[in-house]
Design a protein around this motif. Structure first.
Motif, PDB file in Angstrom:
ATOM      1  N   ALA A  44      44.574 -21.723 -17.222  1.00  0.00           N
ATOM      2  CA  ALA A  44      43.857 -22.758 -17.978  1.00  0.00           C
ATOM      3  C   ALA A  44      43.601 -24.034 -17.181  1.00  0.00           C
ATOM      4  O   ALA A  44      42.490 -24.541 -17.164  1.00  0.00           O
ATOM      5  CB  ALA A  44      44.620 -23.085 -19.260  1.00  0.00           C
ATOM      6  N   PHE A  45      44.597 -24.562 -16.519  1.00  0.00           N
ATOM      7  CA  PHE A  45      44.468 -25.866 -15.868  1.00  0.00           C
ATOM      8  C   PHE A  45      44.870 -25.838 -14.400  1.00  0.00           C
ATOM      9  O   PHE A  45      45.192 -26.862 -13.827  1.00  0.00           O
ATOM     10  CB  PHE A  45      45.282 -26.914 -16.625  1.00  0.00           C
ATOM     11  N   ASN A  46      44.903 -24.640 -13.813  1.00  0.00           N
ATOM     12  CA  ASN A  46      45.179 -24.483 -12.391  1.00  0.00           C
ATOM     13  C   ASN A  46      46.550 -25.039 -11.983  1.00  0.00           C
ATOM     14  O   ASN A  46      46.730 -25.481 -10.856  1.00  0.00           O
ATOM     15  CB  ASN A  46      44.058 -25.113 -11.558  1.00  0.00           C
ATOM     16  N   GLY A  47      47.496 -25.069 -12.900  1.00  0.00           N
ATOM     17  CA  GLY A  47      48.849 -25.538 -12.608  1.00  0.00           C
ATOM     18  C   GLY A  47      49.111 -26.992 -12.940  1.00  0.00           C
ATOM     19  O   GLY A  47      50.253 -27.444 -12.922  1.00  0.00           O
ATOM     20  N   MET A  48      48.072 -27.753 -13.266  1.00  0.00           N
ATOM     21  CA  MET A  48      48.267 -29.173 -13.574  1.00  0.00           C
ATOM     22  C   MET A  48      49.120 -29.349 -14.830  1.00  0.00           C
ATOM     23  O   MET A  48      49.954 -30.254 -14.896  1.00  0.00           O
ATOM     24  CB  MET A  48      46.925 -29.879 -13.737  1.00  0.00           C
ATOM     25  N   ASP A  49      48.924 -28.482 -15.826  1.00  0.00           N
ATOM     26  CA  ASP A  49      49.734 -28.555 -17.045  1.00  0.00           C
ATOM     27  C   ASP A  49      51.212 -28.332 -16.726  1.00  0.00           C
ATOM     28  O   ASP A  49      52.084 -29.064 -17.190  1.00  0.00           O
ATOM     29  CB  ASP A  49      49.238 -27.567 -18.100  1.00  0.00           C
ATOM     30  N   ALA A  50      51.496 -27.346 -15.891  1.00  0.00           N
ATOM     31  CA  ALA A  50      52.878 -27.061 -15.512  1.00  0.00           C
ATOM     32  C   ALA A  50      53.466 -28.197 -14.686  1.00  0.00           C
ATOM     33  O   ALA A  50      54.636 -28.570 -14.871  1.00  0.00           O
ATOM     34  CB  ALA A  50      52.947 -25.749 -14.736  1.00  0.00           C
ATOM     35  N   LEU A  51      52.674 -28.751 -13.783  1.00  0.00           N
ATOM     36  CA  LEU A  51      53.148 -29.871 -12.968  1.00  0.00           C
ATOM     37  C   LEU A  51      53.549 -31.046 -13.849  1.00  0.00           C
ATOM     38  O   LEU A  51      54.646 -31.596 -13.712  1.00  0.00           O
ATOM     39  CB  LEU A  51      52.071 -30.300 -11.971  1.00  0.00           C
ATOM     40  N   LEU A  52      52.682 -31.423 -14.767  1.00  0.00           N
ATOM     41  CA  LEU A  52      52.988 -32.566 -15.625  1.00  0.00           C
ATOM     42  C   LEU A  52      54.179 -32.283 -16.538  1.00  0.00           C
ATOM     43  O   LEU A  52      55.025 -33.155 -16.750  1.00  0.00           O
ATOM     44  CB  LEU A  52      51.753 -32.962 -16.439  1.00  0.00           C
ATOM     45  N   SER A  53      54.273 -31.072 -17.062  1.00  0.00           N
ATOM     46  CA  SER A  53      55.412 -30.721 -17.919  1.00  0.00           C
ATOM     47  C   SER A  53      56.726 -30.751 -17.151  1.00  0.00           C
ATOM     48  O   SER A  53      57.767 -31.077 -17.706  1.00  0.00           O
ATOM     49  CB  SER A  53      55.217 -29.330 -18.517  1.00  0.00           C
ATOM     50  N   THR A  54      56.679 -30.419 -15.873  1.00  0.00           N
ATOM     51  CA  THR A  54      57.902 -30.372 -15.073  1.00  0.00           C
ATOM     52  C   THR A  54      58.315 -31.745 -14.579  1.00  0.00           C
ATOM     53  O   THR A  54      59.496 -32.087 -14.566  1.00  0.00           O
ATOM     54  CB  THR A  54      57.715 -29.408 -13.879  1.00  0.00           C
ATOM     55  N   VAL A  55      57.361 -32.550 -14.179  1.00  0.00           N
ATOM     56  CA  VAL A  55      57.673 -33.836 -13.552  1.00  0.00           C
ATOM     57  C   VAL A  55      57.936 -34.947 -14.577  1.00  0.00           C
ATOM     58  O   VAL A  55      58.663 -35.896 -14.279  1.00  0.00           O
ATOM     59  CB  VAL A  55      56.562 -34.231 -12.555  1.00  0.00           C
ATOM     60  N   GLN A  56      57.390 -34.843 -15.768  1.00  0.00           N
ATOM     61  CA  GLN A  56      57.507 -35.921 -16.768  1.00  0.00           C
ATOM     62  C   GLN A  56      58.764 -35.749 -17.614  1.00  0.00           C
ATOM     63  O   GLN A  56      58.691 -35.394 -18.782  1.00  0.00           O
ATOM     64  CB  GLN A  56      56.265 -35.962 -17.669  1.00  0.00           C
TER      65      GLN A  56
END
Length: 164
Positions: free
Chosen positions: A91-103
């Protein structure tokens, strides 16, 4: 030597996580790999994290895509260092996972590497263990020197071909 725990949210994360396992094997550091979902198997994930220190782990790596709550769910149950690997999704090329992990909220830190950055997650875990393990620290220093030498060899090849 303490072992490193690798947890992935689903079997589809294995191609990414395998790079961490390969790096740990190259350094001859023991590890365990598991699949626990923050959403589908929350009790098992919590049990793993809660008992990780007593089970001989020194650092944990958690990989997940999409909502990527796994690293945070693991970190909420242990004071061991947790390294999150956000995995690329459709869906978002990993940006969703990045934000969920870092925030993460204050008090529950998760060190986060790049999307699909499993090799760096393993190296960071090794650096954490190397704080108390001089032999491992030497191996990491040797790898850095070898990596630098490889770049210089490639530079010499490029220079010989293009800088006449």
């Amino acid at each position: 030597m303490k072992k490193i725990g690798i947890v992935m949210g689903s079997a589809s994360d294995l191609p990414v996580v395998k790079k961490a396992a390969d790096m740990l094997e190259a350094f001859e550091v023991p590890y365990e790999m598991h699949i626990f979902s923050a959403h589908r198997t929350p009790d098992e994930a919590a049990d793993f994290a809660t008992n990780a220190r007593e089970n001989g782990f020194g650092c944990l790596i958690a990989a997940a895509g999409m909502a990527a709550h796994l690293a945070g769910a693991i970190a909420a149950r242990t004071t061991l260092p947790v390294i999150g690997i956000p995995c690329k999704g459709n869906a978002f090329n990993g940006m969703d996972a990045l934000l969920s992990t870092v925030q993460m909220p204050p008090g529950i830190p998760v060190a986060t590497v790049a999307v699909d950055g499993a090799a760096n997650a393993a190296l960071l875990a090794l650096q954490i263990l190397a704080v108390e393990d001089k032999e491992l620290a030497v191996k990491l220093d040797e790898k850095r020197k070898s990596d630098a030498q490889n770049v210089l060899v490639k530079d010499a090849e490029i220079s010989a071909e293009y800088n006449k």
